[in-house]
Design an enzyme around this catalytic site. Sequence first.
Site, mmCIF file in Angstrom:
data_model
loop_
_atom_site.group_PDB
_atom_site.id
_atom_site.type_symbol
_atom_site.label_atom_id
_atom_site.label_comp_id
_atom_site.label_asym_id
_atom_site.label_seq_id
_atom_site.Cartn_x
_atom_site.Cartn_y
_atom_site.Cartn_z
ATOM 1 C CG ASN A 6 -1.869 1.143 1.297
ATOM 2 O OD1 ASN A 6 -1.615 2.287 1.146
ATOM 3 N ND2 ASN A 6 -3.152 1.019 1.631
ATOM 4 C CG HIS A 9 1.041 6.076 4.852
ATOM 5 N ND1 HIS A 9 -0.065 7.066 5.061
ATOM 6 C CD2 HIS A 9 0.602 5.138 5.409
ATOM 7 C CE1 HIS A 9 -1.057 6.718 5.783
ATOM 8 N NE2 HIS A 9 -0.674 5.453 5.890
ATOM 9 N NE ARG A 17 7.367 21.298 3.314
ATOM 10 C CZ ARG A 17 8.379 21.677 3.595
ATOM 11 N NH1 ARG A 17 9.340 21.757 2.549
ATOM 12 N NH2 ARG A 17 8.944 21.778 4.617
ATOM 13 C CG HIS A 42 -8.060 4.124 0.962
ATOM 14 N ND1 HIS A 42 -8.260 4.037 2.108
ATOM 15 C CD2 HIS A 42 -9.243 4.519 0.284
ATOM 16 C CE1 HIS A 42 -9.641 4.235 2.427
ATOM 17 N NE2 HIS A 42 -10.284 4.498 1.460
ATOM 18 N NE ARG A 44 -9.480 8.183 4.134
ATOM 19 C CZ ARG A 44 -9.646 7.494 4.965
ATOM 20 N NH1 ARG A 44 -8.834 6.537 5.313
ATOM 21 N NH2 ARG A 44 -10.635 7.988 5.907
ATOM 22 N NE ARG A 48 -7.594 11.295 5.315
ATOM 23 C CZ ARG A 48 -8.418 10.615 6.450
ATOM 24 N NH1 ARG A 48 -7.236 10.012 7.042
ATOM 25 N NH2 ARG A 48 -9.262 10.893 6.687
ATOM 26 C CD GLU A 69 -7.212 -0.256 1.024
ATOM 27 O OE1 GLU A 69 -7.048 0.893 1.518
ATOM 28 O OE2 GLU A 69 -6.375 -1.056 1.111
ATOM 29 C CB THR A 99 -5.796 4.405 9.314
ATOM 30 O OG1 THR A 99 -5.890 3.537 8.396
ATOM 31 C CG2 THR A 99 -5.969 3.671 10.663
ATOM 32 C CB THR A 100 -9.854 1.586 6.880
ATOM 33 O OG1 THR A 100 -9.135 2.141 5.714
ATOM 34 C CG2 THR A 100 -11.253 1.194 6.648
ATOM 35 C CD GLU A 148 -7.252 -6.086 2.609
ATOM 36 O OE1 GLU A 148 -7.450 -5.995 1.512
ATOM 37 O OE2 GLU A 148 -6.682 -5.533 3.389
ATOM 38 C CG HIS A 211 -5.919 -1.774 9.038
ATOM 39 N ND1 HIS A 211 -5.634 -1.279 10.303
ATOM 40 C CD2 HIS A 211 -6.491 -0.575 8.529
ATOM 41 C CE1 HIS A 211 -5.930 0.176 10.254
ATOM 42 N NE2 HIS A 211 -6.382 0.611 9.209
ATOM 43 N N GLY A 233 1.158 -1.386 4.207
ATOM 44 C CA GLY A 233 1.357 0.144 3.861
ATOM 45 C C GLY A 233 2.496 0.703 5.003
HETATM 46 N N1 PXP Z 1 -6.052 -3.112 3.700
HETATM 47 C C1 PXP Z 1 -7.202 -2.060 3.856
HETATM 48 C C2 PXP Z 1 -8.391 -2.528 3.342
HETATM 49 C C3 PXP Z 1 -6.687 -0.797 4.328
HETATM 50 O O1 PXP Z 1 -7.576 0.165 4.411
HETATM 51 C C4 PXP Z 1 -5.330 -0.309 4.673
HETATM 52 C C5 PXP Z 1 -4.909 0.973 4.933
HETATM 53 O O2 PXP Z 1 -5.030 1.839 4.123
HETATM 54 C C6 PXP Z 1 -4.457 -1.288 4.590
HETATM 55 C C7 PXP Z 1 -4.700 -2.709 4.148
HETATM 56 C C8 PXP Z 1 -2.902 -1.081 5.103
HETATM 57 O O3 PXP Z 1 -2.905 -0.935 6.415
HETATM 58 P P1 PXP Z 1 -1.640 -0.293 7.087
HETATM 59 O O4 PXP Z 1 -1.085 0.964 6.362
HETATM 60 O O5 PXP Z 1 -1.749 -0.389 8.288
HETATM 61 O O6 PXP Z 1 -0.544 -1.620 6.738
#
Ligand code: PXP
Length: 257
Positions: A6, A9, A17, A42, A44, A48, A69, A99-100, A148, A211, A233
């Site tokens: 993921n 970030h 910035r 993702h 969103r 963001r 996502e 976060t989710t 998932e 996650h 991620g």
């Molecule tokens: N899977 C899903 C469905 C998520 O929403 C996220 C966070 O965006 C992740 C995986 C990855 O989570 P993390 O960044 O905590 O590894």
Amino acid sequence: MNLGLNIDHIATLREARKINDPDPLEAVFIAKNAGVSQITIHLREDRRHIHDDDVKKIIQTSILPINVECACDEKIIDFLCEQKPHKITLVPEKREEVTTEGGLDLNRSNLEKIIKEFQKNQIQTALFIDPNKDCTTKAKELGADGVEFHTGEYANLHLMLYSNLSRHKNSIKNLELDRNLLSKLLDESFCKLIDCANLAKDLHLGVFAGHGLNYQNVSSIAKIPAITELNIGQSIIARSIFTGLEKAIKDMLELIR
Ligand code: PXP
């Protein structure tokens, strides 16, 4: 075990910035060389981190399958049907969340229709759900290709038990519990993941998880035979600040394979 990286970030850092650096697309090439199987982003509602342009550019250019996502938002769904990523994972979304948090509410009236729409566009659909047997069965009934499982509860319990988070200002208040109790809850959380992963496999669903997975807690999850893909991620991008992205990915792959 496949790793979905993921890269949200990387865009978070760029948005700090509001310029054009670092570019999440660059990560795709590094990830491919390091052995990643899929890129996850993702989109969103508040944009963001990842923006529409990132989605277009990454889908058009990527040599890896892209898993997007998103929440059940009509405009985003239409946009993604045009972009045709390999897979879409439907997630719940609240504007104010960091976060989710938690899995998708499968009683939403329009889920079946959205899944059909994606499938009509040759896009695989996974539902991000809590490790709960009823939700797993319901995901199958709704026609999803995969699920998932949200590993956030397991990850939070692990952090409170085995890291210094409980002594940090970001300690998770409702998990400031006796160590024996934390340990019991962690075991229960892990068992739920195993049971639900087995059920999902028996139902012929794709079985994924993610996650909060990090270098300390990932090994046990990676040993659950029914799970075939982990989406990770924050921990990898965080480590990459110190080691570079390629090494951070390879360190994770060594733990999960
Ligand atoms: N899977 C899903 C469905 C998520 O929403 C996220 C966070 O965006 C992740 C995986 C990855 O989570 P993390 O960044 O905590 O590894």
